[in-house]
Design an enzyme around this catalytic site. Structure first.
Site, mmCIF file in Angstrom:
data_model
loop_
_atom_site.group_PDB
_atom_site.id
_atom_site.type_symbol
_atom_site.label_atom_id
_atom_site.label_comp_id
_atom_site.label_asym_id
_atom_site.label_seq_id
_atom_site.Cartn_x
_atom_site.Cartn_y
_atom_site.Cartn_z
ATOM 1 N N GLY A 157 10.880 -2.795 5.715
ATOM 2 C CA GLY A 157 10.138 -4.064 5.679
ATOM 3 C C GLY A 157 9.739 -4.416 4.248
ATOM 4 O O GLY A 157 9.941 -5.542 3.788
ATOM 5 N N HIS A 158 9.151 -3.437 3.535
ATOM 6 C CA HIS A 158 8.779 -3.674 2.132
ATOM 7 C C HIS A 158 10.026 -3.975 1.296
ATOM 8 O O HIS A 158 10.016 -4.852 0.436
ATOM 9 C CB HIS A 158 8.101 -2.436 1.533
ATOM 10 C CG HIS A 158 6.836 -2.013 2.208
ATOM 11 N ND1 HIS A 158 6.735 -0.835 2.925
ATOM 12 C CD2 HIS A 158 5.613 -2.604 2.277
ATOM 13 C CE1 HIS A 158 5.495 -0.718 3.389
ATOM 14 N NE2 HIS A 158 4.794 -1.770 3.020
ATOM 15 N N GLY B 11 4.744 -10.304 4.126
ATOM 16 C CA GLY B 11 5.466 -10.201 5.387
ATOM 17 C C GLY B 11 4.783 -10.984 6.496
ATOM 18 O O GLY B 11 3.551 -10.993 6.598
ATOM 19 N N ASP C 80 2.004 -9.461 8.959
ATOM 20 C CA ASP C 80 0.562 -9.615 8.757
ATOM 21 C C ASP C 80 0.252 -11.115 8.666
ATOM 22 O O ASP C 80 -0.119 -11.632 7.616
ATOM 23 C CB ASP C 80 0.131 -8.866 7.498
ATOM 24 C CG ASP C 80 0.355 -7.375 7.635
ATOM 25 O OD1 ASP C 80 -0.558 -6.682 8.106
ATOM 26 O OD2 ASP C 80 1.468 -6.901 7.311
ATOM 27 N N ALA D 107 4.071 3.983 0.895
ATOM 28 C CA ALA D 107 4.797 4.499 2.062
ATOM 29 C C ALA D 107 5.862 3.462 2.443
ATOM 30 O O ALA D 107 5.923 2.992 3.576
ATOM 31 C CB ALA D 107 3.860 4.810 3.230
ATOM 32 N N MET E 298 0.842 -1.199 0.000
ATOM 33 C CA MET E 298 0.000 0.000 0.000
ATOM 34 C C MET E 298 0.882 1.255 0.000
ATOM 35 O O MET E 298 0.416 2.343 0.353
ATOM 36 C CB MET E 298 -0.949 -0.010 1.195
ATOM 37 C CG MET E 298 -1.919 -1.197 1.117
ATOM 38 S SD MET E 298 -3.460 -0.931 1.975
ATOM 39 C CE MET E 298 -2.879 -0.793 3.646
ATOM 40 N N HIS F 230 8.940 1.173 3.396
ATOM 41 C CA HIS F 230 9.976 1.216 4.425
ATOM 42 C C HIS F 230 10.827 -0.041 4.276
ATOM 43 O O HIS F 230 10.576 -0.878 3.383
ATOM 44 C CB HIS F 230 9.353 1.319 5.827
ATOM 45 C CG HIS F 230 8.299 0.289 6.097
ATOM 46 N ND1 HIS F 230 8.587 -1.058 6.196
ATOM 47 C CD2 HIS F 230 6.952 0.395 6.248
ATOM 48 C CE1 HIS F 230 7.487 -1.731 6.433
ATOM 49 N NE2 HIS F 230 6.461 -0.881 6.452
HETATM 50 P P1 AMP Z 1 1.362 -2.911 3.505
HETATM 51 O O1 AMP Z 1 1.963 -1.886 2.592
HETATM 52 O O2 AMP Z 1 1.366 -2.540 4.937
HETATM 53 O O3 AMP Z 1 0.033 -3.417 2.997
HETATM 54 O O4 AMP Z 1 2.342 -4.164 3.427
HETATM 55 C C1 AMP Z 1 2.712 -4.736 2.207
HETATM 56 C C2 AMP Z 1 3.467 -6.008 2.485
HETATM 57 O O5 AMP Z 1 4.621 -5.690 3.253
HETATM 58 C C3 AMP Z 1 2.651 -7.024 3.308
HETATM 59 O O6 AMP Z 1 2.932 -8.333 2.837
HETATM 60 C C4 AMP Z 1 3.194 -6.814 4.692
HETATM 61 O O7 AMP Z 1 3.083 -7.970 5.507
HETATM 62 C C5 AMP Z 1 4.647 -6.497 4.411
HETATM 63 N N1 AMP Z 1 5.233 -5.780 5.545
HETATM 64 C C6 AMP Z 1 4.774 -4.653 6.153
HETATM 65 N N2 AMP Z 1 5.554 -4.330 7.200
HETATM 66 C C7 AMP Z 1 6.525 -5.282 7.258
HETATM 67 C C8 AMP Z 1 7.625 -5.523 8.126
HETATM 68 N N3 AMP Z 1 7.901 -4.716 9.162
HETATM 69 N N4 AMP Z 1 8.411 -6.603 7.882
HETATM 70 C C9 AMP Z 1 8.142 -7.439 6.854
HETATM 71 N N5 AMP Z 1 7.113 -7.261 5.992
HETATM 72 C C10 AMP Z 1 6.320 -6.208 6.195
#
Ligand code: AMP
Length: 281
Positions: free
Chosen positions: A33-34, A146, A149, A29, A27, A31
């Site tokens: 993790g992504h 990740g 989630d 933004a 989604m 960081h």
């Molecule tokens: P989001 O943008 O929050 O929808 O996350 C996109 C993907 O990045 C999802 O598969 C999340 O689980 C993963 N994700 C978000 N934060 C982290 C993190 N801190 N470590 C690993 N994967 C992450």
């Protein structure tokens, strides 16, 4: 790096691609993790596609959707630096065209519990529908998610199996700041004071790991330990659950590896985190 806005453009770009495609849905933004997911994908595939789409249908709270951080230009640069070759950044009209009437709904306890109970049943309908659409649009060999989630992974795996979507689902570990806080796009909305209060969440999870290593196996005792650590920072969790990592059913005794999942709002910012508790033999 190519930025494409429509499924038709995406298909055009991918038709010309040689080698395998890996996919990282986000989604935005972005960081670390992504980026760790993008790097993992790049290690296994010639071309990595990253989608950036803040999916309105998975937000149960309009204020949360409005406050969700957006930074596309920076995201494109970061995605490229981690090895992505294509960013797919559609608008809402592209993903939900006029008259849109189809929902992918994963039923049963895996969507009813945890985030489903907290955010309502429409949350995972929104997640399953958009992930199905994205997986079908990209047609990747593998998609990277990740562990942060954890429930999303369980739901997506169920959906991919049930619909026969030919994309492998890979899971990467949760990326954490040095402080232990799980990286999240929402962390940018924490004030310095609330960021420091939020550290009680990883601290609580670590304490449970320690307690389980020391032989504690009673979910009630573990939950109250976590509650007390959060309460010391004035945090009342939305949930702290000990569940089977595959069925997400509550466990009565830690006889096998157990997922501890937490959701809590700190200074108006909703945070989730989890850990796998592995009992001593
Ligand atoms: P989001 O943008 O929050 O929808 O996350 C996109 C993907 O990045 C999802 O598969 C999340 O689980 C993963 N994700 C978000 N934060 C982290 C993190 N801190 N470590 C690993 N994967 C992450």
């Amino acid at each position: 790096m190519r930025v494409v806005r429509t499924v038709a453009e995406l298909r055009d770009v991918l038709r010309g691609a040689r080698g395998g495609v890996g996919f990282v849905p986000t989604m935005g933004a972005l960081h670390e993790g992504h980026l760790s997911l993008i790097r993992a994908a790049r290690a296994h595939h010639e071309l990595v596609v990253v989608s950036i789409f803040v999916n309105p249908t998975q937000f149960n709270d309009a204020a949360d959707l409005a406050a969700y951080p957006r930074s596309e230009e920076r995201d494109v640069e970061l995605a490229a630096s981690a090895g992505a070759g294509v960013v797919f950044a559609p608008d809402a009209q592209e993903m939900y065209p006029e008259g849109f009437a189809t929902t992918v709904s994963v039923s049963g306890s895996i969507t009813r519990t945890l985030e489903g109970a907290s955010r309502g049943s429409t949350h995972f309908d929104g997640v399953a529908t958009i992930v199905a659409k994205l997986l079908l649009a990209v047609g990747a060999e593998a998609a990277y998610f990740g562990a942060k989630d954890a429930q999303q992974v369980v739901v997506v795996r169920r959906m991919v199996t049930d619909l026969g979507i030919p994309t492998r689902i890979e899971v990467c570990p949760t990326s954490r700041e040095e402080s232990g806080l799980a990286r999240s796009s929402r962390n940018t909305r924490l004030s310095p004071e609330n960021r420091s209060r939020a550290l009680a969440i990883p601290r609580a999870l670590q304490s449970l790991e320690t307690a389980v290593r020391a032989g504690e196996s009673r979910p009630v005792a573990l939950r109250s330990l976590a509650e007390s650590i959060l309460a010391a920072e004035g945090i009342a969790a939305e949930y702290i659950e000990l569940v089977d990592p595959e069925t997400l059913e509550p466990v009565t005794d830690l006889a096998a590896p157990t997922l501890c999942a937490v959701a809590a709002t700190v200074g108006g910012v909703r945070l989730i985190d989890n850990t796998l508790l592995v009992p001593v033999k």
